[in-house]
Design a protein around this motif. Structure first.
Motif, short mmCIF file in Angstrom:
data_model
loop_
_atom_site.label_atom_id
_atom_site.label_comp_id
_atom_site.label_asym_id
_atom_site.label_seq_id
_atom_site.Cartn_x
_atom_site.Cartn_y
_atom_site.Cartn_z
N PHE A 53 0.91 -1.23 -0.02
CA PHE A 53 -0.06 0.04 -0.08
C PHE A 53 0.86 1.33 -0.06
N ASP A 54 1.89 1.36 0.90
CA ASP A 54 2.75 2.60 1.08
C ASP A 54 3.55 2.64 -0.08
N GLU A 55 4.10 1.65 -0.82
CA GLU A 55 4.77 1.66 -2.26
C GLU A 55 3.87 2.38 -3.17
N LEU A 56 2.72 1.91 -3.27
CA LEU A 56 1.57 2.47 -4.21
C LEU A 56 1.63 4.04 -4.13
N VAL A 57 1.30 4.50 -2.75
CA VAL A 57 1.14 5.74 -2.37
C VAL A 57 2.49 6.79 -2.87
N GLU A 58 3.52 6.15 -2.45
CA GLU A 58 4.75 6.82 -2.74
C GLU A 58 5.08 7.06 -4.21
N ARG A 59 5.15 5.83 -4.85
CA ARG A 59 5.25 5.71 -6.51
C ARG A 59 4.30 6.52 -7.30
N LEU A 60 3.16 6.68 -6.82
CA LEU A 60 2.26 7.19 -7.74
C LEU A 60 1.77 8.67 -7.15
N GLN A 61 2.46 9.05 -5.95
CA GLN A 61 1.86 10.30 -5.56
C GLN A 61 0.41 10.67 -5.49
N ILE A 62 -0.33 9.59 -4.94
CA ILE A 62 -1.71 9.96 -4.80
C ILE A 62 -2.10 9.80 -3.44
N SER A 63 -3.17 10.28 -3.18
CA SER A 63 -3.67 10.09 -1.88
C SER A 63 -3.68 8.59 -1.10
N LYS A 64 -3.58 8.54 0.47
CA LYS A 64 -3.94 7.05 0.61
C LYS A 64 -5.27 6.80 0.57
N GLY A 65 -6.33 7.51 0.47
CA GLY A 65 -7.47 7.58 0.68
C GLY A 65 -8.05 6.96 -0.94
N SER A 66 -7.23 7.54 -2.07
CA SER A 66 -7.49 7.38 -3.28
C SER A 66 -6.71 5.77 -3.61
N VAL A 67 -5.90 5.30 -2.77
CA VAL A 67 -5.20 4.01 -3.03
C VAL A 67 -5.84 2.83 -2.51
N SER A 68 -6.45 3.29 -0.98
CA SER A 68 -7.26 2.35 -0.42
C SER A 68 -8.71 2.17 -1.22
N GLN A 69 -9.41 3.35 -1.84
CA GLN A 69 -10.30 3.06 -2.38
C GLN A 69 -10.14 2.39 -3.88
N GLY A 70 -9.07 2.63 -4.38
CA GLY A 70 -8.94 1.91 -5.62
C GLY A 70 -8.32 0.48 -5.33
N LEU A 71 -7.57 0.10 -4.54
CA LEU A 71 -7.38 -1.42 -4.23
C LEU A 71 -8.62 -1.93 -3.93
N LYS A 72 -9.66 -1.34 -3.18
CA LYS A 72 -11.00 -2.07 -3.07
C LYS A 72 -11.70 -2.36 -4.02
N VAL A 73 -11.75 -1.46 -5.16
CA VAL A 73 -12.60 -1.65 -6.26
C VAL A 73 -11.66 -2.83 -6.99
N LEU A 74 -10.46 -2.59 -7.12
CA LEU A 74 -9.70 -3.53 -7.87
C LEU A 74 -9.87 -5.09 -7.33
N ARG A 75 -9.89 -5.10 -6.17
CA ARG A 75 -10.02 -6.49 -5.54
C ARG A 75 -11.47 -6.85 -5.64
N GLN A 76 -12.50 -6.21 -5.77
CA GLN A 76 -13.83 -6.59 -5.98
C GLN A 76 -14.02 -6.96 -7.48
N LEU A 77 -13.28 -6.29 -8.33
CA LEU A 77 -13.27 -6.80 -9.72
C LEU A 77 -12.38 -8.22 -9.98
N GLY A 78 -11.37 -8.46 -8.89
CA GLY A 78 -10.64 -9.49 -9.14
C GLY A 78 -9.56 -9.10 -10.10
N ALA A 79 -9.10 -7.69 -9.94
CA ALA A 79 -8.03 -7.14 -11.04
C ALA A 79 -6.66 -7.12 -10.29
N VAL A 80 -6.77 -7.28 -8.71
CA VAL A 80 -5.70 -7.36 -7.98
C VAL A 80 -5.82 -8.50 -6.94
N LYS A 81 -4.85 -9.10 -6.43
CA LYS A 81 -4.74 -10.06 -5.49
C LYS A 81 -3.74 -9.75 -4.40
#
Length: 181
Positions: free
Chosen positions: A51-79
């Motif tokens: 999670f922290d690497e995603l925030v740091e490398r993309l320079q986007i908010s923790k909230g955006s990463v958290s919400q994005g990962l939630k959606v991507l996991r629901q879609l089965g796009a990340v594991k």
């Protein structure tokens, strides 16, 4: 000469360009930019990212990463991926197109089709209540067009999945791949 953490985490030109491909794809299907960015970076990465690497490398908010990962996991796009010695969750992208499409259809498209069926039934009742016969006839024609589109879409989904190798083409068929757990 050592590199600073920020310099080491900066995106390369190819990563930025590759991530842009996924940002555009996410936009085409109505998903937020951050979802394309997260999936794109995971797609580019040689190893699972936290999670922290995603925030740091993309320079986007923790909230955006958290919400994005939630959606991507629901879609089965990340594991989730276990990293020995780490207490943090790490993520890998799903690289199977059939699983990505299946997840999108299951979580995004099918609910829309189902709610659309209910709306179309409600429309029929409203149209039948229209006092102007000419307008009622016109509206019924348009409703029938929508119903045809809906039927064609329902027929198209299994074809798309069959082309991708995701499900059997004909209802009731089974494939070896579908039975493997």
């Amino acid at each position: 000469m050592s590199t600073s953490p920020t310099a080491a985490s900066a995106l390369s030109a190819w990563e930025t360009s590759m991530i842009d491909v996924f940002v555009r794809a996410a936009g085409l299907i109505g998903l937020p930019r951050s979802i394309g960015e997260i999936y794109g970076l995971l797609f580019c990465a040689k190893t699972a990212l936290s999670f922290d690497e995603l925030v740091e490398r993309l320079q986007i908010s923790k909230g955006s990463v958290s919400q994005g990962l939630k959606v991507l996991r629901q879609l089965g796009a990340v594991k989730l991926h276990y990293v020995p010695g780490s207490r943090r969750d790490h993520y890998l992208p799903e690289l199977s197109m059939k699983r990505l499409v299946r997840g999108f259809i299951k979580d995004q498209f099918e609910p829309h089709l189902s709610s659309g069926s209910q709306r179309l039934q409600g429309l029929d009742a409203l149209i039948q209540a229209e006092p102007d016969a000419e307008l009622r006839t016109h509206a019924m024609g348009r409703l029938n067009t929508l119903l045809t589109w809906q039927q064609r879409t329902r027929k198209l989904i299994p074809v798309v999945m069959a082309v991708l190798g995701g499900t059997p083409f004909a209802p009731g068929e089974s494939s070896e791949e579908e039975t493997v757990v």
